[in-house]
Write a protein that holds these residues in place. Structure first.
Motif, PDB file in Angstrom:
ATOM      1  N   GLU A 152      -2.810   2.530  -5.291  1.00  0.00           N
ATOM      2  CA  GLU A 152      -2.280   3.760  -4.699  1.00  0.00           C
ATOM      3  C   GLU A 152      -0.883   3.559  -4.116  1.00  0.00           C
ATOM      4  OE1 GLU A 152      -5.230   4.806  -1.847  1.00  0.00           O
ATOM      5  OE2 GLU A 152      -6.745   5.321  -3.374  1.00  0.00           O
ATOM      6  N   GLY A 153      -0.457   2.299  -4.035  1.00  0.00           N
ATOM      7  CA  GLY A 153       0.850   1.975  -3.489  1.00  0.00           C
ATOM      8  C   GLY A 153       1.819   1.533  -4.567  1.00  0.00           C
ATOM      9  N   SER A 154       2.386   0.347  -4.424  1.00  0.00           N
ATOM     10  CA  SER A 154       3.379  -0.124  -5.397  1.00  0.00           C
ATOM     11  C   SER A 154       3.271  -1.633  -5.573  1.00  0.00           C
ATOM     12  CB  SER A 154       4.796   0.234  -4.942  1.00  0.00           C
ATOM     13  OG  SER A 154       5.094  -0.357  -3.692  1.00  0.00           O
ATOM     14  N   SER A 158       2.861  10.441 -14.761  1.00  0.00           N
ATOM     15  CA  SER A 158       1.685  10.218 -13.919  1.00  0.00           C
ATOM     16  C   SER A 158       1.105   8.827 -14.188  1.00  0.00           C
ATOM     17  CB  SER A 158       0.617  11.275 -14.210  1.00  0.00           C
ATOM     18  OG  SER A 158       1.085  12.574 -13.934  1.00  0.00           O
ATOM     19  N   SER A 159       0.480   8.263 -13.184  1.00  0.00           N
ATOM     20  CA  SER A 159      -0.092   6.922 -13.298  1.00  0.00           C
ATOM     21  C   SER A 159      -1.109   6.842 -14.427  1.00  0.00           C
ATOM     22  CB  SER A 159      -0.775   6.545 -11.977  1.00  0.00           C
ATOM     23  OG  SER A 159      -1.509   5.343 -12.123  1.00  0.00           O
ATOM     24  N   LYS A 191      -7.547  -1.678  -4.451  1.00  0.00           N
ATOM     25  CA  LYS A 191      -7.520  -0.219  -4.573  1.00  0.00           C
ATOM     26  C   LYS A 191      -6.334   0.377  -3.822  1.00  0.00           C
ATOM     27  CE  LYS A 191     -12.453   0.393  -5.432  1.00  0.00           C
ATOM     28  NZ  LYS A 191     -13.731   0.994  -4.953  1.00  0.00           N
ATOM     29  N   ALA A 192      -6.027  -0.161  -2.646  1.00  0.00           N
ATOM     30  CA  ALA A 192      -4.852   0.299  -1.906  1.00  0.00           C
ATOM     31  C   ALA A 192      -3.573  -0.011  -2.675  1.00  0.00           C
ATOM     32  CB  ALA A 192      -4.813  -0.352  -0.525  1.00  0.00           C
ATOM     33  N   ASP A 244       0.838  -1.197   0.000  1.00  0.00           N
ATOM     34  CA  ASP A 244       0.000   0.000   0.000  1.00  0.00           C
ATOM     35  C   ASP A 244       0.875   1.249   0.000  1.00  0.00           C
ATOM     36  OD1 ASP A 244       0.894   0.423   2.612  1.00  0.00           O
ATOM     37  OD2 ASP A 244      -0.983  -0.229   3.551  1.00  0.00           O
ATOM     38  N   ALA A 245       0.268   2.423   0.095  1.00  0.00           N
ATOM     39  CA  ALA A 245       1.011   3.683  -0.007  1.00  0.00           C
ATOM     40  C   ALA A 245       2.018   3.855   1.122  1.00  0.00           C
ATOM     41  CB  ALA A 245       0.037   4.854  -0.032  1.00  0.00           C
ATOM     42  N   VAL A 258      -5.060   7.123 -13.194  1.00  0.00           N
ATOM     43  CA  VAL A 258      -5.748   8.351 -12.810  1.00  0.00           C
ATOM     44  C   VAL A 258      -6.137   9.083 -14.087  1.00  0.00           C
ATOM     45  CG1 VAL A 258      -4.552   8.526 -10.599  1.00  0.00           C
ATOM     46  CG2 VAL A 258      -3.589   9.675 -12.603  1.00  0.00           C
TER      47      VAL A 258
END
Length: 336
Positions: free
Chosen positions: A217-219, A255-256, A213-214, A203-204, A259
């Motif tokens: 937002e993480g890796s 950017s990802s 979803k986490a 996670d982040a 998003v």
């Protein structure tokens, strides 16, 4: 649930991309690639990407009127500037040029810079196999994996692909992400509200997670990260091949893809095409690859790389694709 033939699916995807601002060349090249991926059972790189691409077009993350241009400083080396558009037309041009030059020079490398998500890397290599040539493909992507020993994302999942033609048989199609799994699988799980297996992602805050979803937002965790830094080292190799060598941006500068808002990623791809006739000889190569294939198939349960994909592709060509109504609805202008 709609059932579409592959031509119908390509036209539906192309229409959605045109409505979002892509020109005909970009829309049609992208539609060919996404439908081919879906037909092979690779949903994470297939029709699920249409909504993402249309939003990027509408939000200015992609240049819908991009005109790929070839820069060719040496006979066996070239770079295609994707002009910040979707990657597929530029990759088609790069491989087409590399095939032609490998026939003349024995080997060629074609890079693609100022690019975007390129889908299933090995599919870009199919024209090389059709021409009897061996080919390798590499790509980077927005940061999703840490360096060996690190915690914050630097490298993309950085896929590696290869195609080896055979005599009278399907080519060997090899394609792997250098993360434990492709990030697109996490995207699909997040869209469906499903958990992911432990060991796929952090996670982040850098903690192991089963929340898709986490994880987005993480890796992602590099391949084999639990026991070895090898996956992260290979990701570094690919990152440098397609950025410092080609002229594209590093993954951590982009950017990802997951998003809607953000910069134009301007990442890179590289394709190396080799003529077996320039080395041991085409007949020798074709004979020897069959010796290896026969030895592999001595063990029950061995499946040649690409065999399942080709089986599913032929099935989809005959029966079409089932497309959920909710997915079709995502392609409409009102949903973007």
């Amino acid at each position: 649930m709609a059932r579409l033939s592959l031509p119908q699916a390509r036209e539906a995807v192309a229409a959605a991309l045109r409505q979002a601002g892509a020109d005909d060349t970009m829309a049609e090249a992208t539609a060919r690639a996404l439908v081919l991926a879906e037909a092979q059972g690779l949903g994470s790189h297939g029709l699920s990407r249409v909504g993402q691409y249309t939003k990027h077009l509408r939000n200015g993350r992609v240049n819908g009127r991009a005109q790929p241009k070839v820069h060719s400083p040496k006979p066996a080396a070239l770079v295609v500037d994707a002009d910040e558009g979707l990657a597929f037309a530029a990759c088609e041009l790069a491989v087409q040029q590399a095939v032609q030059r490998a026939r003349e020079q024995g080997i060629a490398i074609a890079g693609v810079a100022n690019s975007h998500h390129c889908g299933v890397v090995v599919d870009h290599l199919r024209p090389a196999a059709a021409a009897g040539l061996v080919a390798l493909g590499f790509a980077n992507s927005p940061a999703a994996m840490p360096a060996a020993g690190g915690r914050h994302p630097i490298f993309g999942t950085n896929p590696v692909a290869a195609v080896f033609p055979r005599r009278g048989a399907d080519p060997l199609l090899i394609d792997l992400s250098l993360s434990e799994v492709a990030r697109g699988k996490v995207m699909v799980a997040a869209q469906a509200g499903r958990p992911i297996p432990e060991g796929w992602a952090l996670d982040a805050q850098g903690r192991p997670t089963t929340d898709a979803k986490a994880a987005l937002e993480g890796s992602m965790l590099p391949m084999g990260a639990a026991t070895s830094p090898k996956g992260a080292m290979l990701a570094l190799v690919v990152e440098l091949l397609v950025t410092a060598l080609i002229g594209a941006q590093f993954g951590f500068e982009a950017s990802s893809f997951f998003v809607d808002e953000g910069n134009r990623p301007r990442i890179g791809q590289a394709f190396i095409v080799i003529d077996p006739g320039a080395l041991a000889g085409a007949d020798h190569y074709l004979d020897r690859i069959e010796v290896l294939v026969a030895e592999m198939l001595r063990d029950e349960g061995v499946r040649l790389p690409g065999a399942r994909r080709e089986q599913l592709r032929r099935q989809a060509e005959a029966q079409g694709l089932e497309v959920p109504d909710a997915l079709l609805a995502q392609w409409s202008p009102s949903s973007g």
